[in-house]
Motif scaffolding. Structure first.
Motif, PDB file in Angstrom:
ATOM      1  N   PRO A  63     -82.447 -93.490 -55.642  1.00 45.98           N
ATOM      2  CA  PRO A  63     -81.475 -93.216 -54.574  1.00 45.98           C
ATOM      3  C   PRO A  63     -80.198 -94.045 -54.679  1.00 45.98           C
ATOM      4  O   PRO A  63     -79.154 -93.638 -54.161  1.00 45.98           O
ATOM      5  CB  PRO A  63     -82.258 -93.554 -53.296  1.00 45.98           C
ATOM      6  N   ARG A  64     -80.249 -95.200 -55.354  1.00 47.42           N
ATOM      7  CA  ARG A  64     -79.062 -96.051 -55.461  1.00 47.42           C
ATOM      8  C   ARG A  64     -78.264 -95.764 -56.734  1.00 47.42           C
ATOM      9  O   ARG A  64     -77.284 -96.424 -57.018  1.00 47.42           O
ATOM     10  CB  ARG A  64     -79.466 -97.526 -55.424  1.00 47.42           C
ATOM     11  N   ASP A  65     -78.709 -94.778 -57.509  1.00 51.76           N
ATOM     12  CA  ASP A  65     -78.034 -94.401 -58.757  1.00 51.76           C
ATOM     13  C   ASP A  65     -77.944 -95.585 -59.716  1.00 51.76           C
ATOM     14  O   ASP A  65     -76.893 -95.882 -60.293  1.00 51.76           O
ATOM     15  CB  ASP A  65     -76.634 -93.850 -58.469  1.00 51.76           C
ATOM     16  N   LEU A  66     -79.081 -96.265 -59.898  1.00 55.03           N
ATOM     17  CA  LEU A  66     -79.111 -97.394 -60.825  1.00 55.03           C
ATOM     18  C   LEU A  66     -78.863 -96.939 -62.261  1.00 55.03           C
ATOM     19  O   LEU A  66     -78.253 -97.663 -63.058  1.00 55.03           O
ATOM     20  CB  LEU A  66     -80.457 -98.111 -60.724  1.00 55.03           C
ATOM     21  N   LEU A  67     -79.344 -95.746 -62.589  1.00 58.95           N
ATOM     22  CA  LEU A  67     -79.103 -95.224 -63.932  1.00 58.95           C
ATOM     23  C   LEU A  67     -77.607 -95.102 -64.196  1.00 58.95           C
ATOM     24  O   LEU A  67     -77.106 -95.501 -65.253  1.00 58.95           O
ATOM     25  CB  LEU A  67     -79.785 -93.864 -64.093  1.00 58.95           C
ATOM     26  N   GLY A  68     -76.898 -94.573 -63.222  1.00 55.46           N
ATOM     27  CA  GLY A  68     -75.453 -94.455 -63.381  1.00 55.46           C
ATOM     28  C   GLY A  68     -74.766 -95.801 -63.463  1.00 55.46           C
ATOM     29  O   GLY A  68     -73.754 -95.955 -64.150  1.00 55.46           O
ATOM     30  N   ALA A  69     -75.317 -96.811 -62.773  1.00 53.42           N
ATOM     31  CA  ALA A  69     -74.721 -98.147 -62.803  1.00 53.42           C
ATOM     32  C   ALA A  69     -74.915 -98.815 -64.155  1.00 53.42           C
ATOM     33  O   ALA A  69     -74.041 -99.533 -64.641  1.00 53.42           O
ATOM     34  CB  ALA A  69     -75.330 -99.007 -61.697  1.00 53.42           C
ATOM     35  N   VAL A  70     -76.074 -98.582 -64.771  1.00 58.64           N
ATOM     36  CA  VAL A  70     -76.354 -99.222 -66.059  1.00 58.64           C
ATOM     37  C   VAL A  70     -75.460 -98.659 -67.158  1.00 58.64           C
ATOM     38  O   VAL A  70     -75.009 -99.396 -68.043  1.00 58.64           O
ATOM     39  CB  VAL A  70     -77.844 -99.043 -66.431  1.00 58.64           C
ATOM     40  N   ALA A 120     -76.852-107.337 -57.854  1.00 63.17           N
ATOM     41  CA  ALA A 120     -75.938-107.920 -58.837  1.00 63.17           C
ATOM     42  C   ALA A 120     -75.532-106.892 -59.883  1.00 63.17           C
ATOM     43  O   ALA A 120     -74.372-106.832 -60.311  1.00 63.17           O
ATOM     44  CB  ALA A 120     -76.600-109.127 -59.506  1.00 63.17           C
ATOM     45  N   LEU A 121     -76.483-106.063 -60.293  1.00 60.52           N
ATOM     46  CA  LEU A 121     -76.174-105.042 -61.291  1.00 60.52           C
ATOM     47  C   LEU A 121     -75.167-104.038 -60.745  1.00 60.52           C
ATOM     48  O   LEU A 121     -74.196-103.674 -61.416  1.00 60.52           O
ATOM     49  CB  LEU A 121     -77.456-104.337 -61.720  1.00 60.52           C
ATOM     50  N   MET A 122     -75.382-103.586 -59.521  1.00 55.80           N
ATOM     51  CA  MET A 122     -74.477-102.597 -58.942  1.00 55.80           C
ATOM     52  C   MET A 122     -73.081-103.175 -58.725  1.00 55.80           C
ATOM     53  O   MET A 122     -72.074-102.500 -58.946  1.00 55.80           O
ATOM     54  CB  MET A 122     -75.055-102.074 -57.628  1.00 55.80           C
ATOM     55  N   GLN A 123     -73.014-104.451 -58.335  1.00 53.98           N
ATOM     56  CA  GLN A 123     -71.705-105.067 -58.145  1.00 53.98           C
ATOM     57  C   GLN A 123     -70.968-105.186 -59.475  1.00 53.98           C
ATOM     58  O   GLN A 123     -69.753-104.956 -59.552  1.00 53.98           O
ATOM     59  CB  GLN A 123     -71.859-106.447 -57.510  1.00 53.98           C
ATOM     60  N   ALA A 124     -71.704-105.530 -60.539  1.00 55.40           N
ATOM     61  CA  ALA A 124     -71.079-105.624 -61.863  1.00 55.40           C
ATOM     62  C   ALA A 124     -70.552-104.265 -62.302  1.00 55.40           C
ATOM     63  O   ALA A 124     -69.472-104.165 -62.901  1.00 55.40           O
ATOM     64  CB  ALA A 124     -72.092-106.155 -62.878  1.00 55.40           C
ATOM     65  N   ALA A 125     -71.298-103.199 -61.992  1.00 55.46           N
ATOM     66  CA  ALA A 125     -70.845-101.856 -62.357  1.00 55.46           C
ATOM     67  C   ALA A 125     -69.620-101.451 -61.545  1.00 55.46           C
ATOM     68  O   ALA A 125     -68.683-100.833 -62.068  1.00 55.46           O
ATOM     69  CB  ALA A 125     -71.982-100.855 -62.152  1.00 55.46           C
ATOM     70  N   TRP A 148     -67.092 -98.316 -61.698  1.00 51.56           N
ATOM     71  CA  TRP A 148     -68.110 -97.290 -61.461  1.00 51.56           C
ATOM     72  C   TRP A 148     -68.219 -96.965 -59.980  1.00 51.56           C
ATOM     73  O   TRP A 148     -68.062 -97.826 -59.119  1.00 51.56           O
ATOM     74  CB  TRP A 148     -69.451 -97.785 -61.990  1.00 51.56           C
ATOM     75  N   GLU A 149     -68.499 -95.710 -59.688  1.00 49.28           N
ATOM     76  CA  GLU A 149     -68.745 -95.273 -58.323  1.00 49.28           C
ATOM     77  C   GLU A 149     -70.086 -94.556 -58.275  1.00 49.28           C
ATOM     78  O   GLU A 149     -70.346 -93.670 -59.098  1.00 49.28           O
ATOM     79  CB  GLU A 149     -67.645 -94.329 -57.838  1.00 49.28           C
ATOM     80  N   PRO A 150     -70.965 -94.922 -57.336  1.00 46.32           N
ATOM     81  CA  PRO A 150     -72.287 -94.285 -57.278  1.00 46.32           C
ATOM     82  C   PRO A 150     -72.194 -92.831 -56.845  1.00 46.32           C
ATOM     83  O   PRO A 150     -71.226 -92.413 -56.201  1.00 46.32           O
ATOM     84  CB  PRO A 150     -73.037 -95.132 -56.243  1.00 46.32           C
ATOM     85  N   LEU A 151     -73.209 -92.070 -57.208  1.00 49.37           N
ATOM     86  CA  LEU A 151     -73.276 -90.678 -56.786  1.00 49.37           C
ATOM     87  C   LEU A 151     -73.444 -90.594 -55.271  1.00 49.37           C
ATOM     88  O   LEU A 151     -74.063 -91.478 -54.657  1.00 49.37           O
ATOM     89  CB  LEU A 151     -74.466 -89.982 -57.457  1.00 49.37           C
ATOM     90  N   PRO A 152     -72.931 -89.549 -54.660  1.00 49.39           N
ATOM     91  CA  PRO A 152     -73.202 -89.348 -53.231  1.00 49.39           C
ATOM     92  C   PRO A 152     -74.698 -89.209 -52.994  1.00 49.39           C
ATOM     93  O   PRO A 152     -75.443 -88.762 -53.873  1.00 49.39           O
ATOM     94  CB  PRO A 152     -72.461 -88.042 -52.917  1.00 49.39           C
ATOM     95  N   ALA A 153     -75.146 -89.606 -51.823  1.00 47.07           N
ATOM     96  CA  ALA A 153     -76.572 -89.563 -51.506  1.00 47.07           C
ATOM     97  C   ALA A 153     -77.145 -88.165 -51.680  1.00 47.07           C
ATOM     98  O   ALA A 153     -78.307 -87.992 -52.069  1.00 47.07           O
ATOM     99  CB  ALA A 153     -76.801 -90.058 -50.078  1.00 47.07           C
ATOM    100  N   SER A 154     -76.328 -87.149 -51.432  1.00 53.79           N
ATOM    101  CA  SER A 154     -76.808 -85.769 -51.541  1.00 53.79           C
ATOM    102  C   SER A 154     -77.081 -85.363 -52.983  1.00 53.79           C
ATOM    103  O   SER A 154     -77.790 -84.391 -53.233  1.00 53.79           O
ATOM    104  CB  SER A 154     -75.785 -84.810 -50.926  1.00 53.79           C
ATOM    105  N   GLU A 155     -76.519 -86.099 -53.953  1.00 55.74           N
ATOM    106  CA  GLU A 155     -76.674 -85.739 -55.360  1.00 55.74           C
ATOM    107  C   GLU A 155     -77.612 -86.677 -56.115  1.00 55.74           C
ATOM    108  O   GLU A 155     -77.924 -86.438 -57.279  1.00 55.74           O
ATOM    109  CB  GLU A 155     -75.306 -85.742 -56.056  1.00 55.74           C
ATOM    110  N   SER A 156     -78.051 -87.755 -55.487  1.00 53.43           N
ATOM    111  CA  SER A 156     -78.897 -88.725 -56.181  1.00 53.43           C
ATOM    112  C   SER A 156     -80.337 -88.237 -56.241  1.00 53.43           C
ATOM    113  O   SER A 156     -80.780 -87.442 -55.405  1.00 53.43           O
ATOM    114  CB  SER A 156     -78.837 -90.082 -55.474  1.00 53.43           C
ATOM    115  N   ASP A 157     -81.072 -88.722 -57.238  1.00 52.91           N
ATOM    116  CA  ASP A 157     -82.473 -88.353 -57.395  1.00 52.91           C
ATOM    117  C   ASP A 157     -83.333 -89.123 -56.398  1.00 52.91           C
ATOM    118  O   ASP A 157     -83.006 -90.252 -56.003  1.00 52.91           O
ATOM    119  CB  ASP A 157     -82.953 -88.661 -58.813  1.00 52.91           C
TER     120      ASP A 157
END
Length: 466
Positions: free
Chosen positions: A185-192, A162-167, A172-181
């Motif tokens: 891995p889902r870039d929740l920090l970026g979504a928040v 739900a959080l990612m869909q709201a973002a 918002w666009e998540p980071l590519p998998a190659s750049e995520s920590d």
């Protein structure tokens, strides 16, 4: 014909404190654009201002004045008529989520299209001389006042999808998998991050902490704009008192004092002014919060003293210290031994309460320590769920949390607070004219631990807790 005021979203409420008054302000403006501060009310009691901010935030979050009506009526009764009326009006605005902006004011993002044809020329009034912000100016070079606002927010993510869909709905666009920590891995920090820009609640997350601090920058006190600051900008938010108190209690290996037995309350409704049972009483709940505040402050002082040692504090480099930057600046050059004795002052007052005695300061240091504890105690209550803690099991009484009474009855005078007034520089000197005229005594740093004539002095061989 009168112009109806334009409405703009309410984002948050803040308060600013000075030695003589406190102000409550509303942060208003669009969720994705420039925002402004507007005054809500001014009062003399900082605790009333803090309560007003908490009440307004609850009204803003619930969109319902009924949720806060009981607390609103109680607080309005304690305030003078003018700020009480302003608080009631502000509560209604907060519940509606909209604030009446001054007529003619438009709150819109700088890049928002105005809906005009590209060829349409918009007449703009020429800027008033001196109204623009000079490029590259320092704080002392700006003609107007500068407000700094800092926020601290913590979120527990309860529904990642739900959080990612709201973002995503916010662009918002998540980071590519190659750049995520690896741990995100889902870039929740970026979504928040984009979801916090509105200042409201976040879909798929529970808000654990939401604090704001606002204040005017003053060049005369060493403040500077961030881009010119020679040191990192630090902001002191409310401390995590739960952990500190738990650590202290368990390490000491002692049982908690029985506050009900130490501070028994007497009930009487005779109304006789001379009745001892009708006078103000230090209740178990009030004593518990004072103990909490004193415990936290003592640990902060010991921690700061161990790290600072003999290092002086300055306005230019105050550092990220929890306790000693809250003291008058005349104490900032004190050494480690003085700072440890200041820490012990909090412990001495704690000992009074743990033995069923009113905390009566025996020296200037203890006066300052008790003033800080009374200032911090209401914040401890804000963090307590009285239904699920030991504090909630303590008996309730009409005198609970009467901090004004504590301030009035625990002290012989409040002279030490005059040390915060920069206009009274030198008033601490017992040979000074103003000091002698007011009969203040020696308030210099070296005399802070000299015992008063009353009450009895502390045992000089009592040592230190840590």
């Amino acid at each position: 014909m009168a112009t109806e005021p334009e409405l703009t979203p309410v984002v948050d409420f803040l308060c600013e404190h000075s030695p003589s008054k406190s102000r409550v302000m509303a942060l208003i403006g669009p969720y994705h654009g420039a925002r402004s501060l507007t005054a809500v009310l001014t009062c003399k009691d900082k605790h009333h201002a803090h309560q007003a901010v908490q009440l307004l935030r609850r009204a803003l979050a619930s969109h319902d004045t009924a949720v806060v009506m009981e607390d609103l009526n109680a607080l309005a009764t304690a305030l003078p008529d003018a700020p009480a009326g302003s608080l009631r009006a502000a509560t209604a605005h907060a519940a509606s989520g909209a604030w009446p902006a001054p007529a003619g004011t438009t709150f819109c993002p700088p890049d928002e299209e105005l809906g005009e044809d590209e060829d349409t020329q918009v007449d703009e009034a020429p800027p008033t001389p001196g109204s623009e912000t000079p490029a590259g100016a320092r704080l002392k070079g700006l003609p107007g006042k500068v407000v700094r606002i800092a926020q601290l927010r913590e979120f527990h993510i309860t529904d990642e999808a739900a959080l990612m869909q709201a973002a995503i709905d916010e662009g918002w666009e998540p980071l590519p998998a190659s750049e995520s920590d690896a741990d995100d891995p889902r870039d929740l920090l970026g979504a928040v991050m984009p979801l916090t820009e509105s200042g409201g609640w976040i879909t798929g997350a529970a808000t654990l902490e939401d604090q704001s601090e606002a204040g005017l920058l003053r060049a005369g006190q060493g403040d500077e704009l961030t881009e010119w600051s020679p040191v990192p900008i630090t902001v002191h938010f409310h401390h995590g008192w739960r952990l500190r108190r738990t650590v202290r209690d368990t390490s000491a290996g002692e049982e908690q004092p029985d506050l009900v037995a130490l501070f028994p309350v007497k009930e009487c409704s005779c109304g006789d002014e001379d009745c001892e049972n009708c006078s103000w009483q230090l209740t178990p709940r009030t004593a518990d919060l004072l103990l909490t505040a004193l415990s936290v402050l003592a640990d902060q002082a010991y921690d700061d003293a161990d790290e600072l040692r003999d290092q002086p504090l300055t306005n230019q480099q105050p550092g990220d210290w929890e306790l000693f930057t809250r003291l008058p600046t005349l104490t900032w050059s004190a050494d480690r031994n003085w700072r440890r004795r200041m820490a012990r002052a909090f412990d001495d007052l704690t000992d009074d309460l743990e033995h069923g005695r009113w905390p009566r300061p025996t020296c200037t240091a203890e006066e300052m320590a008790l003033h800080l504890a009374i200032e911090d105690a209401p914040g401890c209550l804000d963090d307590i769920d009285t239904r699920d803690t030991a504090h909630g099991t303590l008996p309730e009484h009409r005198d609970d949390y009467d901090w004004d009474a504590c301030s009035d009855l625990f002290f012989q005078d409040h002279d030490v607070l005059m040390l915060f007034d920069e206009r009274l520089d030198g008033i601490e000197d017992p040979d000074g004219e103003v000091n002698q005229r007011l009969g203040m005594g020696d308030l210099r740093t070296v005399a802070w631990f000299e015992p008063f004539a009353h009450p009895d002095a502390r045992d000089p061989g009592r040592g230190f807790r840590r």
